[in-house]
Write a protein that holds these residues in place. Sequence first.
Motif, PDB file in Angstrom:
ATOM      1  N   ALA A 106       0.868  -1.169   0.000  1.00  0.00           N
ATOM      2  CA  ALA A 106       0.000   0.000   0.000  1.00  0.00           C
ATOM      3  C   ALA A 106       0.908   1.223   0.000  1.00  0.00           C
ATOM      4  O   ALA A 106       1.877   1.285   0.761  1.00  0.00           O
ATOM      5  CB  ALA A 106      -0.902  -0.003   1.229  1.00  0.00           C
ATOM      6  N   LEU A 107       0.600   2.187  -0.876  1.00  0.00           N
ATOM      7  CA  LEU A 107       1.428   3.382  -1.026  1.00  0.00           C
ATOM      8  C   LEU A 107       0.580   4.629  -0.778  1.00  0.00           C
ATOM      9  O   LEU A 107      -0.482   4.796  -1.375  1.00  0.00           O
ATOM     10  CB  LEU A 107       2.020   3.436  -2.437  1.00  0.00           C
ATOM     11  CG  LEU A 107       2.946   4.609  -2.730  1.00  0.00           C
ATOM     12  CD1 LEU A 107       4.248   4.472  -1.942  1.00  0.00           C
ATOM     13  CD2 LEU A 107       3.228   4.688  -4.220  1.00  0.00           C
ATOM     14  N   LEU A 108       1.071   5.492   0.092  1.00  0.00           N
ATOM     15  CA  LEU A 108       0.414   6.756   0.420  1.00  0.00           C
ATOM     16  C   LEU A 108       1.343   7.900   0.035  1.00  0.00           C
ATOM     17  O   LEU A 108       2.526   7.884   0.376  1.00  0.00           O
ATOM     18  CB  LEU A 108       0.120   6.826   1.919  1.00  0.00           C
ATOM     19  CG  LEU A 108      -0.215   8.201   2.516  1.00  0.00           C
ATOM     20  CD1 LEU A 108      -1.545   8.719   1.988  1.00  0.00           C
ATOM     21  CD2 LEU A 108      -0.243   8.114   4.036  1.00  0.00           C
ATOM     22  N   ALA A 109       0.810   8.900  -0.662  1.00  0.00           N
ATOM     23  CA  ALA A 109       1.543  10.130  -0.951  1.00  0.00           C
ATOM     24  C   ALA A 109       0.863  11.263  -0.196  1.00  0.00           C
ATOM     25  O   ALA A 109      -0.368  11.369  -0.212  1.00  0.00           O
ATOM     26  CB  ALA A 109       1.528  10.428  -2.450  1.00  0.00           C
ATOM     27  N   THR A 110       1.645  12.091   0.484  1.00  0.00           N
ATOM     28  CA  THR A 110       1.085  13.254   1.167  1.00  0.00           C
ATOM     29  C   THR A 110       1.874  14.505   0.804  1.00  0.00           C
ATOM     30  O   THR A 110       3.060  14.438   0.489  1.00  0.00           O
ATOM     31  CB  THR A 110       1.065  13.098   2.711  1.00  0.00           C
ATOM     32  OG1 THR A 110       2.382  12.846   3.182  1.00  0.00           O
ATOM     33  CG2 THR A 110       0.129  11.981   3.137  1.00  0.00           C
ATOM     34  N   HIS A 111       1.184  15.633   0.845  1.00  0.00           N
ATOM     35  CA  HIS A 111       1.783  16.948   0.603  1.00  0.00           C
ATOM     36  C   HIS A 111       1.652  17.727   1.900  1.00  0.00           C
ATOM     37  O   HIS A 111       0.565  18.189   2.251  1.00  0.00           O
ATOM     38  CB  HIS A 111       1.048  17.638  -0.549  1.00  0.00           C
ATOM     39  CG  HIS A 111       1.603  18.978  -0.892  1.00  0.00           C
ATOM     40  ND1 HIS A 111       1.013  19.786  -1.830  1.00  0.00           N
ATOM     41  CD2 HIS A 111       2.690  19.672  -0.457  1.00  0.00           C
ATOM     42  CE1 HIS A 111       1.702  20.910  -1.950  1.00  0.00           C
ATOM     43  NE2 HIS A 111       2.717  20.854  -1.120  1.00  0.00           N
ATOM     44  N   ASP A 112       2.762  17.847   2.626  1.00  0.00           N
ATOM     45  CA  ASP A 112       2.810  18.578   3.891  1.00  0.00           C
ATOM     46  C   ASP A 112       3.029  20.051   3.567  1.00  0.00           C
ATOM     47  O   ASP A 112       4.158  20.514   3.452  1.00  0.00           O
ATOM     48  CB  ASP A 112       3.945  18.022   4.758  1.00  0.00           C
ATOM     49  CG  ASP A 112       4.101  18.753   6.080  1.00  0.00           C
ATOM     50  OD1 ASP A 112       3.207  19.530   6.449  1.00  0.00           O
ATOM     51  OD2 ASP A 112       5.135  18.549   6.738  1.00  0.00           O
ATOM     52  N   ARG A 113       1.953  20.784   3.406  1.00  0.00           N
ATOM     53  CA  ARG A 113       2.033  22.174   2.965  1.00  0.00           C
ATOM     54  C   ARG A 113       2.433  23.129   4.076  1.00  0.00           C
ATOM     55  O   ARG A 113       3.028  24.171   3.815  1.00  0.00           O
ATOM     56  CB  ARG A 113       0.679  22.614   2.392  1.00  0.00           C
ATOM     57  CG  ARG A 113       0.306  21.834   1.139  1.00  0.00           C
ATOM     58  CD  ARG A 113      -1.061  22.215   0.604  1.00  0.00           C
ATOM     59  NE  ARG A 113      -1.119  23.626   0.293  1.00  0.00           N
ATOM     60  CZ  ARG A 113      -2.054  24.448   0.790  1.00  0.00           C
ATOM     61  NH1 ARG A 113      -3.005  24.008   1.588  1.00  0.00           N
ATOM     62  NH2 ARG A 113      -2.043  25.719   0.443  1.00  0.00           N
TER      63      ARG A 113
END
Length: 175
Positions: A106-113
């Motif tokens: 399982a792959l999660l991408a996040t953008h920590d703005r």
Amino acid sequence: MKFVTLIPLSIAAALAVSPASAQVLGSDAAACAPGNGPAILANLSGLKDRKGSFKLELYPGNEDDFLKDDRDLIREGKVFRRVRVPVPASGAVSICIRVPRPGRYALLATHDRDGKNKFNFFQDGAGFDSNKKLGLSRPKVTQALIDVGNGVVTTNIRMQYLRSVFSGFGPTKGD
């Protein structure tokens, strides 16, 4: 006598930013070089802006371990890997993450703005391999599953951000 061929500026600019020539980002970039792997090359699109950092996280491909605390997964000897990169000022975003062996993950991408290194529901973005609208509920592992063989598998992830507290997460307008 030497002849110089001039390429129109618009064509030169297009060639400079083509996905095929995009720089692969992250501490695992070498794992995505031709002939290497197993690894996942994630192409991120639909960015809300160009601030903060991106994070790819690799989890076991089952519901019980998906999004589980990394310290627990590591203590239990389960798969967990994280690659963090600053958001580039421009250009394509391609991030590599190596995997321990071929299999389903399982792959999660996040953008920590906001730069706080903790997911902020109201500010930050998220995305998965399936690119299904996330809405308001906790994502299911089926949205994030990706099969990896011996080489490099490429996935295109459209980032999603909170649209409203009623409709939840979705792609940015115009994307």
